[in-house]
Design a protein around this motif. Structure first.
Motif, PDB file in Angstrom:
ATOM      1  N   PRO A  82       0.815  -1.212   0.000  1.00 29.65           N
ATOM      2  CA  PRO A  82       0.000   0.000   0.000  1.00 29.65           C
ATOM      3  C   PRO A  82       0.849   1.262   0.000  1.00 29.65           C
ATOM      4  N   GLY A  83       0.510   2.185  -0.891  1.00 29.68           N
ATOM      5  CA  GLY A  83       1.225   3.451  -0.972  1.00 29.68           C
ATOM      6  C   GLY A  83       2.381   3.451  -1.940  1.00 29.68           C
ATOM      7  N   LEU A  84       2.800   2.274  -2.403  1.00 28.92           N
ATOM      8  CA  LEU A  84       3.927   2.218  -3.332  1.00 28.92           C
ATOM      9  C   LEU A  84       3.537   2.804  -4.674  1.00 28.92           C
ATOM     10  N   GLU A  85       4.462   3.570  -5.265  1.00 30.26           N
ATOM     11  CA  GLU A  85       4.257   4.114  -6.597  1.00 30.26           C
ATOM     12  C   GLU A  85       5.352   3.631  -7.530  1.00 30.26           C
ATOM     13  N   GLY A  86       4.971   3.254  -8.733  1.00 32.29           N
ATOM     14  CA  GLY A  86       5.934   2.981  -9.785  1.00 32.29           C
ATOM     15  C   GLY A  86       6.128   4.227 -10.630  1.00 32.29           C
ATOM     16  N   HIS A  87       7.302   4.347 -11.234  1.00 31.27           N
ATOM     17  CA  HIS A  87       7.598   5.536 -12.029  1.00 31.27           C
ATOM     18  C   HIS A  87       8.477   5.091 -13.188  1.00 31.27           C
ATOM     19  N   ILE A  88       8.009   5.281 -14.412  1.00 34.66           N
ATOM     20  CA  ILE A  88       8.748   4.899 -15.610  1.00 34.66           C
ATOM     21  C   ILE A  88       9.201   6.174 -16.314  1.00 34.66           C
ATOM     22  N   ILE A  89      10.526   6.357 -16.420  1.00 33.78           N
ATOM     23  CA  ILE A  89      11.069   7.587 -16.989  1.00 33.78           C
ATOM     24  C   ILE A  89      12.178   7.270 -17.996  1.00 33.78           C
ATOM     25  N   SER A  90      12.600   8.297 -18.699  1.00 37.81           N
ATOM     26  CA  SER A  90      13.688   8.155 -19.653  1.00 37.81           C
ATOM     27  C   SER A  90      15.028   8.439 -18.979  1.00 37.81           C
ATOM     28  N   GLY A  91      16.009   7.599 -19.302  1.00 36.19           N
ATOM     29  CA  GLY A  91      17.374   7.859 -18.852  1.00 36.19           C
ATOM     30  C   GLY A  91      18.190   8.572 -19.904  1.00 36.19           C
ATOM     31  N   MET A  92      17.539   8.934 -21.019  1.00 41.43           N
ATOM     32  CA  MET A  92      18.240   9.615 -22.108  1.00 41.43           C
ATOM     33  C   MET A  92      18.223  11.129 -21.947  1.00 41.43           C
ATOM     34  N   GLN A  93      17.489  11.634 -20.964  1.00 40.84           N
ATOM     35  CA  GLN A  93      17.446  13.066 -20.690  1.00 40.84           C
ATOM     36  C   GLN A  93      18.410  13.380 -19.549  1.00 40.84           C
ATOM     37  N   PRO A  94      19.565  13.959 -19.841  1.00 45.42           N
ATOM     38  CA  PRO A  94      20.566  14.215 -18.802  1.00 45.42           C
ATOM     39  C   PRO A  94      19.979  14.985 -17.615  1.00 45.42           C
ATOM     40  N   GLY A  95      20.234  14.489 -16.425  1.00 48.50           N
ATOM     41  CA  GLY A  95      19.809  15.155 -15.201  1.00 48.50           C
ATOM     42  C   GLY A  95      18.438  14.754 -14.700  1.00 48.50           C
ATOM     43  N   LEU A  96      17.612  14.116 -15.542  1.00 50.19           N
ATOM     44  CA  LEU A  96      16.250  13.779 -15.115  1.00 50.19           C
ATOM     45  C   LEU A  96      16.256  12.759 -13.986  1.00 50.19           C
ATOM     46  N   LEU A  97      17.116  11.771 -14.057  1.00 52.19           N
ATOM     47  CA  LEU A  97      17.158  10.749 -13.011  1.00 52.19           C
ATOM     48  C   LEU A  97      17.449  11.365 -11.651  1.00 52.19           C
TER      49      LEU A  97
END
Length: 297
Positions: A250-265
């Motif tokens: 409960p409360g866990l969130e998944g997050h799918i993002i790009s690693g090709m955008q410098p600094g986003l991670l």
């Protein structure tokens, strides 16, 4: 500066903590850190950059606990497919050994990059304790991961082979490993970093903001296959396992993002509420219910 030196400067003492601000599971996708169209070709520049971004996030959020994982990409998947390791019932077990060795070679590259940027990371070999049934992970030693976190270290796991009680052997994805560990470690979020901006639907594709239990069926039906060789199911499997984790914790969130955008991670690790990519939650009204709040900083 190492994680330990940074922690000392900032007064962070993980060994003595009884509570945490946040625990995040972070996966570096095989499509991000390797060229999946060519066998055993690593993207060394990308590996180095994301390692530096993880180090920067640790510096800015010394209270953030991380469990890292990565896919096998063009190292493990082609070997597994060639020998049919994912289907099991092997007559020649050399393919099992070669698949494990290929996964370890990529793991070593990721490990060395993280260490070079000062992250106190230690590799944990999943196949040493993993057991599966029909390709589904049912057992994995987790006490070591918990002990490493208590020491302020960063465990690093990866997609690997596993012995399987029904079919002899199987391939276990990082998401399968995270699913089992999530039930024991109860992370706040799971961040998937790939080469795409999130989950795409439609033609031309647009990024879905949120996937949840009510819209998942329609969205999953529209997802295509992975680019290159992937014996673990591609994006559809990733989303399904993130949804399962969100249901189990409960409360866990998944997050799918790009690693090709410098600094986003770095930005996503520092700020759980940052709008980027696709979020995966169980209940559609639970988005934003982070246990970490920015005012704590």
């Amino acid at each position: 500066m190492t994680d330990g030196e940074r922690s000392a400067v900032l007064g962070y003492q993980p060994e003595g903590r009884h509570s945490r601000a946040e625990l995040a599971f972070l996966k570096l996708g095989g499509s991000l850190i390797t060229d999946k169209t060519q066998e055993a070709v690593a993207r060394h520049d990308v590996i180095d950059r994301v390692a530096s971004e993880i180090a920067e996030a640790r510096l800015r959020r010394p209270d953030l606990e991380l469990v890292l994982g990565h896919g096998s990409g063009s190292f493990g998947h082609p070997v597994a497919a060639r020998y049919g390791v994912d289907a099991g019932h092997l007559e020649d077990w050399r393919g099992y050994a070669e698949t494990a060795a290929a996964a370890q070679r990529l793991n070593h590259l990721v490990l060395e990059a993280l260490l070079a940027h000062g992250v106190s990371v230690i590799s944990v070999q999943p196949s040493a304790s993993a057991r599966a049934i029909h390709g589904r992970l049912v057992a994995l030693e987790s006490e070591t991961v918990q002990a490493l976190l208590r020491k302020g270290l960063v465990p690093l796991l990866y997609g690997d082979v596993a012995l399987d009680e029904a079919q002899g052997c199987a391939i276990i994805s990082t998401e399968e490993i995270f699913r089992l560990l999530a039930q024991r470690l109860r992370p706040d979020r799971v961040v998937e970093v790939g080469e795409v901006e999130g989950v795409y639907v439609g033609d031309p594709g647009s990024v879905v903001d949120v996937i949840h239990s009510r819209n998942a069926a329609d969205l999953l039906a529209s997802l295509g296959s992975a680019r290159g060789v992937d014996v673990t199911g591609g994006m559809r499997s990733k989303v399904e396992l993130l949804l399962e984790m969100a249901r189990l914790v409960p409360g866990l969130e998944g997050h799918i993002i790009s690693g090709m955008q410098p600094g986003l991670l770095t930005r996503v690790l520092v700020d759980p509420a940052l709008p980027a990519g696709t979020r995966v939650v169980w209940a559609p009204d639970s988005l934003g219910g982070h246990r970490y709040h920015r005012e704590r900083e």
